[in-house]
Design a protein around this motif. Structure first.
Motif, short mmCIF file in Angstrom:
data_model
loop_
_atom_site.label_atom_id
_atom_site.label_comp_id
_atom_site.label_asym_id
_atom_site.label_seq_id
_atom_site.Cartn_x
_atom_site.Cartn_y
_atom_site.Cartn_z
N PHE A 94 -0.13 -1.79 2.10
CA PHE A 94 0.44 -0.55 1.58
C PHE A 94 -0.74 0.35 1.24
O PHE A 94 -1.63 -0.03 0.49
CB PHE A 94 1.35 -0.80 0.37
CG PHE A 94 0.66 -1.36 -0.84
CD1 PHE A 94 0.37 -0.56 -1.93
CD2 PHE A 94 0.31 -2.70 -0.89
CE1 PHE A 94 -0.26 -1.07 -3.05
CE2 PHE A 94 -0.32 -3.23 -2.00
CZ PHE A 94 -0.61 -2.41 -3.09
N GLY A 95 -0.73 1.55 1.85
CA GLY A 95 -1.89 2.41 1.71
C GLY A 95 -3.12 1.73 2.30
O GLY A 95 -3.11 1.24 3.43
N GLN A 96 -4.19 1.67 1.52
CA GLN A 96 -5.42 1.01 1.94
C GLN A 96 -5.57 -0.37 1.32
O GLN A 96 -6.66 -0.93 1.30
CB GLN A 96 -6.63 1.88 1.56
CG GLN A 96 -6.63 3.26 2.19
CD GLN A 96 -6.67 3.18 3.70
OE1 GLN A 96 -7.43 2.42 4.28
NE2 GLN A 96 -5.83 3.99 4.36
N SER A 97 -4.47 -0.92 0.81
CA SER A 97 -4.50 -2.21 0.12
C SER A 97 -3.69 -3.24 0.90
O SER A 97 -2.76 -2.90 1.64
CB SER A 97 -3.94 -2.06 -1.30
OG SER A 97 -4.60 -1.03 -2.01
N ASP A 98 -4.03 -4.52 0.72
CA ASP A 98 -3.32 -5.60 1.39
C ASP A 98 -2.31 -6.23 0.43
O ASP A 98 -2.42 -6.10 -0.80
CB ASP A 98 -4.29 -6.65 1.90
CG ASP A 98 -5.05 -7.33 0.76
OD1 ASP A 98 -4.58 -8.35 0.25
OD2 ASP A 98 -6.11 -6.79 0.37
N LEU A 99 -1.33 -6.93 0.99
CA LEU A 99 -0.30 -7.57 0.18
C LEU A 99 0.22 -8.80 0.92
O LEU A 99 0.46 -8.76 2.13
CB LEU A 99 0.86 -6.60 -0.07
CG LEU A 99 1.95 -7.08 -1.04
CD1 LEU A 99 1.39 -7.20 -2.45
CD2 LEU A 99 3.13 -6.10 -1.04
N SER A 100 0.38 -9.90 0.18
CA SER A 100 0.95 -11.12 0.73
C SER A 100 1.72 -11.83 -0.36
O SER A 100 1.59 -11.51 -1.55
CB SER A 100 -0.14 -12.03 1.30
OG SER A 100 -1.04 -12.44 0.28
N GLY A 101 2.55 -12.81 0.06
CA GLY A 101 3.30 -13.57 -0.94
C GLY A 101 4.72 -13.82 -0.52
O GLY A 101 5.05 -13.94 0.66
N ARG A 102 5.60 -13.89 -1.51
CA ARG A 102 7.01 -14.18 -1.27
C ARG A 102 7.85 -13.49 -2.32
O ARG A 102 7.38 -13.17 -3.41
CB ARG A 102 7.26 -15.68 -1.33
CG ARG A 102 6.86 -16.28 -2.68
CD ARG A 102 7.18 -17.76 -2.78
NE ARG A 102 6.68 -18.33 -4.02
CZ ARG A 102 7.29 -18.21 -5.21
NH1 ARG A 102 8.43 -17.52 -5.30
NH2 ARG A 102 6.78 -18.77 -6.29
N PHE A 103 9.12 -13.25 -1.99
CA PHE A 103 10.06 -12.76 -3.00
C PHE A 103 11.48 -13.11 -2.58
O PHE A 103 11.76 -13.35 -1.40
CB PHE A 103 9.89 -11.25 -3.23
CG PHE A 103 10.32 -10.38 -2.08
CD1 PHE A 103 11.59 -9.82 -2.03
CD2 PHE A 103 9.43 -10.10 -1.06
CE1 PHE A 103 11.97 -9.01 -0.98
CE2 PHE A 103 9.80 -9.28 -0.01
CZ PHE A 103 11.07 -8.73 0.04
N THR A 104 12.35 -13.16 -3.57
CA THR A 104 13.75 -13.53 -3.35
C THR A 104 14.64 -12.49 -4.01
O THR A 104 14.42 -12.11 -5.15
CB THR A 104 14.06 -14.92 -3.95
OG1 THR A 104 13.23 -15.90 -3.33
CG2 THR A 104 15.52 -15.29 -3.73
N VAL A 105 15.65 -12.05 -3.27
CA VAL A 105 16.66 -11.13 -3.81
C VAL A 105 17.96 -11.91 -3.92
O VAL A 105 18.46 -12.45 -2.92
CB VAL A 105 16.85 -9.91 -2.90
CG1 VAL A 105 17.93 -8.99 -3.47
CG2 VAL A 105 15.53 -9.14 -2.76
N THR A 106 18.51 -12.00 -5.13
CA THR A 106 19.77 -12.71 -5.37
C THR A 106 20.83 -11.70 -5.74
O THR A 106 20.71 -10.98 -6.73
CB THR A 106 19.61 -13.75 -6.49
OG1 THR A 106 18.55 -14.65 -6.15
CG2 THR A 106 20.90 -14.53 -6.67
#
Length: 689
Positions: free
Chosen positions: A314-326
Motif C-alpha cells: 500500500f503506497g510505498q509500504s509492504d504488507l503481509s499477514g492474515r485476517f478473518t471477517v466473521t
C-alpha cells in the motif's frame, strides 16, 4: 355296523409345505405380472400421448405440494423414454410466496429435461440433459434472512440453493436475479449461452451482471472453465472479476460443484486507489491508503471468511499477514499483519491526513484538506463514529522500520481492540532513535462527543540520535531525555479532543552534554552568539546538570509549569505556552548567568507563530529596549556606561535537581540551597490565541 365302518372314506391328507409355497408364488407372480402390465400400460399410454393429458393434474398437484401457483401456458409433456423421465414445458412459471417482491420465482420460454426418476425421491436431483431457453429466475431472501423463495413449504426455514447434477446442458437467453436484504445484496446476472456435451462443457460458462452490495454498485464478470470436468460435479475451474469502490477484485479456484464454495480455497487479488473505500463496503473502517495491491487465499467456512498468506503493498509500504471477517450478529474483523518498511507518508492517515495530499503538498495542506484552518497541522477529520459502532475488531500489527528523514522510528508493535465503538490502541510501542516509546490511546465513541485519552511515555532516549535530523550532533552529545504526555479530552476529531484536553506534559533531561550549532542561543552569551553565527560551530558542548520542560494543560491550553534547565554556565527558564485549539505558540526562554558576564543580553528568546510555522525571535523587544537604554547611557554619560545595559551580574540560582528530575510542578521547584524559586511559572496564563 362293521360293514358301514369299513366303507367310510378316509380324511384328506394335509397339504405339503411345497404346495403352499407354490400357491404363494403363483399369487406373487400374478401380482407382479399385473403390476408390470399396469406399469407397461401406463408407460405405453404416456409414451404414445407424451403425457400431455397430465398438464392440468401436474399444475394442480405441484401447486398443492409447493404452495405456489404452477402454470404451463403452452405445450406440456411428461413421460418415460424409456426409463428416463422426460419433462417438456413451454411457458412454464412458478410463483413466489406472498412476502416476496417479485411475483415469479421461475419462468421459462422452453424447457426440456431428462431426469433420473429415483433422484426426485432420494439423494441429490440428477438431470441427464437440460435444454433451457428464455429462463428467468428470481431468488430472494426475506428481510430477516430466515425464509427464501426457493425453499417450498410455507414458512419453512430457508435452505441453501442447490444446483442439480447436470450431465449435458444447453442454456440460452437466461437471466437470474438474486436479492438478500439482510446483507443487503442485489445482483442481476446474465448467463451466457452454454453448450455441454458428453458430460463435458464445450465452452466456458460465462456470467456477467451488475448489482449493489450494501450501497455500493458493482460490476461482475465470471467464467466457469471445465475442459476436463463435468458440469455434474467433481471439479469446475472458476475465474471471476468484480469492479467496486474504485477497486478491482479477482477470484479464481476449483469448485467441487457449481455453487459449492464452502471450505474451498480460492485465490483472491485486489487492486485500487484506496483500501479504506473497499473495506467501507462491508462497514469496516480503516485509515486511508495510497494505491494498494494485495493477494491472499480465501476460505469461506460458515459465517467466516478467512484470508491467509496475504502479501502486497500500500503506497510505498509492504504488507503481509492474515485476517478473518466473521459475519455474525455483529461484523467482526480479526487480523495479524506485518510490515517490514513503512513509508512515513503511508503512516499519515493514522492521524487523519490524506496520504496523497501529504505526498504532493505536505502536512499543512493535508490538515487543511480535513477542514482545519489555515496554517494548521492538527487534522480536523471526523472519526467514523457510526461505522466504528457497527463492527468489532482486533489487530496485531508489527512494523520493522519507518522511513523518515528526521526521526528514526522502528520496531513498532500495535495491539488494537475495537468493541462496540470503543477503540483502544493499547499497547502501542516503538523505538525512536535508541529510546523506546509506549502509548495507550483510547477513543470511546459511545459517549457524545467521543471521550479520547492519550498516554504516551518516552523512555530514556539519547538527544544526539533523537534530534540528529534537526542539527544536533551525535558525537559529543551525551544528554538524554525521557517524559510522558497524559491528556484527556472530548471531541470527534483529533483537533477537537486536544482543544478540550486537560492533563500534563513533562520531559526530563538528566545530566549530560549537548553539542549543536544553535543550542546555546537561549543562553544569550553575546560572545558565544557571535562565535556561532560566524564560525558555524561551538568550541565545546553545553553541559546540562538537569532540565525539565513541563506544561499543565487546561481546556486545550498548555502553560509552562515549569521550564527549567540548569547548565554549567546558566539557569534557563521559560514562560508562556501554546494552544491546541488555535495552534498558536507563545514561549519565552531566558538565561541568567551563574557568573559575571559583560556581554549578556539577559533578555528572553521568543518562540511564536503556530505549530505549522514557528518563529524564533532571537532579537526580542526586550533586547532592543536594553540596546536603546545602552545607547542613551552612552550619550548621556560615557561610552563605557552604555555597556552597563548588557552586564549580567551572575546572580542566577542553581536548581535543585531533585524536583526537576521528579518532574514536579513549578510550585515544588527549589534552588540548590532549598529555597522556593520565583523565576518559574505557576501553570496559569491567559488563553493563547
Amino acid at each position: 355296523m362293521d360293514t358301514l365302518a369299513a366303507t367310510e372314506p378316509e380324511p384328506p391328507a394335509p397339504a405339503s409345505h411345497r404346495d403352499k409355497r407354490a400357491r404363494w408364488w403363483r399369487i406373487a407372480r400374478n401380482i407382479a405380472l399385473t403390476l408390470i402390465v399396469v406399469v407397461f400400460t401406463v408407460w405405453l399410454v404416456l409414451f404414445i400421448t407424451k403425457g400431455r393429458f397430465l398438464k392440468h393434474p401436474f399444475e394442480r398437484i405441484t401447486s398443492s405440494l409447493t404452495t405456489r401457483k404452477v402454470q404451463v401456458q403452452g405445450d406440456f409433456q411428461l413421460y418415460f423414454a424409456p426409463f428416463r423421465l422426460t419433462f417438456v414445458a413451454d411457458g412454464l412459471s412458478v410463483s413466489n410466496p406472498d412476502w416476496a417482491k417479485s411475483n415469479t420465482l421461475f419462468a421459462a420460454r422452453h424447457i426440456d429435461a431428462k431426469i433420473a426418476p429415483l433422484s426426485l425421491i432420494f439423494g441429490r436431483r440428477h438431470v441427464y440433459s437440460l435444454a433451457l431457453d428464455g429462463g428467468r429466475g428470481d431468488l430472494e431472501w426475506d428481510a430477516q434472512h430466515v425464509r427464501n423463495t426457493w425453499t417450498f413449504g410455507g414458512d419453512s426455514k430457508g435452505k441453501p440453493f442447490e444446483v442439480p447434477l447436470i450431465d449435458t446442458a444447453s442454456v440460452t437467453d437466461t437471466h437470474l436475479r438474486y436479492s438478500d436484504p439482510a446483507m443487503p445484496l442485489l445482483a442481476d446476472l446474465t448467463i451466457a449461452p452454454i453448450l455441454a456435451k458428453d458430460t463435458h462443457i464445450g465452452k466456458a460458462v460465462g456470467i456477467t451482471g451488475t448489482g449493489t452490495f450494501r450501497t455500493t454498485p458493482f460490476k461482475l464478470s465470471a467464467r466457469l472453465l471445465s475442459p476436463d470436468a463435468t458440469i455434474a460435479g467433481t471439479k469446475n475451474r472458476l475465474e471471476a472479476r468484480a469492479w467496486a469502490a474504485g477497486s478491482v477484485i479477482d477470484v479464481s479456484g476449483t469448485l467441487p460443484g457449481l455453487t459449492d464454495v464452502e471450505d474451498v480455497p480460492l485465490k483472491v487479488a485486489a487492486t485500487g486507489h484506496n483500501l479504506s473505500q473497499l473495506l467501507a463496503v462491508i462497514d469496516v473502517a480503516i485509515p486511508q491508503t495510497r494505491r494498494f495491491a494485495l493477494k491472499a487465499t480465501l476460505v469461506k467456512h460458515a459465517d467466516s471468511y478467512r484470508f491467509t498468506d496475504m502479501t502486497g503493498t500500500f503506497g510505498q509500504s509492504d504488507l503481509s499477514g492474515r485476517f478473518t471477517v466473521t459475519n455474525g450478529k455483529r461484523l467482526k474483523l480479526d487480523a495479524a499483519l506485518v510490515t517490514r518498511r513503512l513509508d512515513i507518508v503511508d503512516a499519515a492517515p493514522f492521524i487523519g491526513y490524506n496520504p496523497d495530499v501529504v505526498a504532493a503538498k505536505g502536512a499543512v495542506a493535508a490538515a487543511a484538506a480535513t477542514g482545519a484552518g489555515a496554517s494548521r497541522v492538527l487534522p480536523d477529520a471526523s472519526l467514523p463514529v457510526a461505522m466504528m459502532q457497527r463492527f468489532d475488531a482486533t489487530l496485531d500489527w508489527k512494523v520493522g522500520v519507518v522511513e523518515s528523514k528526521n526521526v528514526p522510528v522502528s520496531n513498532i508493535a500495535l495491539a488494537l481492540s475495537l468493541e462496540r465503538g470503543r477503540l483502544a490502541l493499547s499497547p502501542l510501542t516503538f523505538t525512536m532513535a535508541r529510546g523506546d516509546v509506549a502509548a495507550d490511546l483510547i477513543f470511546d465513541t459511545r459517549d457524545r462527543p467521543s471521550a479520547i485519552s492519550y498516554d504516551i511515555r518516552l523512555k530514556t532516549t539519547p538527544l544526539g540520535r533523537l534530534l540528529a535530523g534537526y542539527g544536533v550532533a551525535d558525537s559529543g552529545t551525551t544528554g538524554t531525555i525521557h517524559g510522558r504526555i497524559q491528556l484527556d479530552g472530548r471531541g470527534d476529531t483529533i483537533h477537537d479532543s486536544l482543544a478540550s484536553a486537560s492533563g500534563r506534559i513533562a520531559f526530563i533531561m538528566p545530566h549530560g552534554t549537548l553539542w549543536t550549532q544553535n543550542a546555546q542561543l537561549a543562553e544569550l552569551d553575546l560572545g558565544t552568539f557571535v562565535s556561532k553565527m560566524f564560525q558555524g560551530k561551538l568550541k565545546k558542548p553545553i553541559e546540562v546538570n538537569c532540565g525539565l520542560l513541563a506544561f499543565t494543560v487546561r481546556g486545550g491550553t498548555a502553560t509552562a509549569d515549569p521550564i527549567l534547565i540548569d547548565t554549567s554556565k546558566n539557569v534557563v527558564t521559560g514562560r508562556g505556552g501554546f494552544s491546541f485549539d488555535s495552534e498558536a505558540v507563545d514561549l519565552a526562554f531566558r538565561a541568567d548567568g551563574k557568573k559575571f558576564s559583560l556581554f549578556s543580553g539577559q533578555s528572553p528568546v521568543g518562540i511564536g507563530g503556530h505549530f505549522a510555522s514557528p518563529k524564533l525571535q532571537v532579537i526580542s523587544p526586550q533586547l532592543l529596549t536594553r540596546a536603546g537604554v545602552g545607547v542613551g547611557l552612552a550619550v548621556a554619560a560615557t561610552p563605557v556606561a552604555g555597556l552597563l545595559a548588557f552586564v549580567d551580574v551572575g546572580d542566577a540560582k542553581s536548581a535543585a535537581c531533585g524536583p526537576v528530575l521528579a518532574g514536579a510542578r513549578a510550585t515544588a521547584q527549589r534552588t540548590s540551597k532549598g529555597k522556593p524559586r520565583s523565576d518559574v511559572g505557576n501553570g496559569h496564563t491567559k488563553k493563547i490565541s
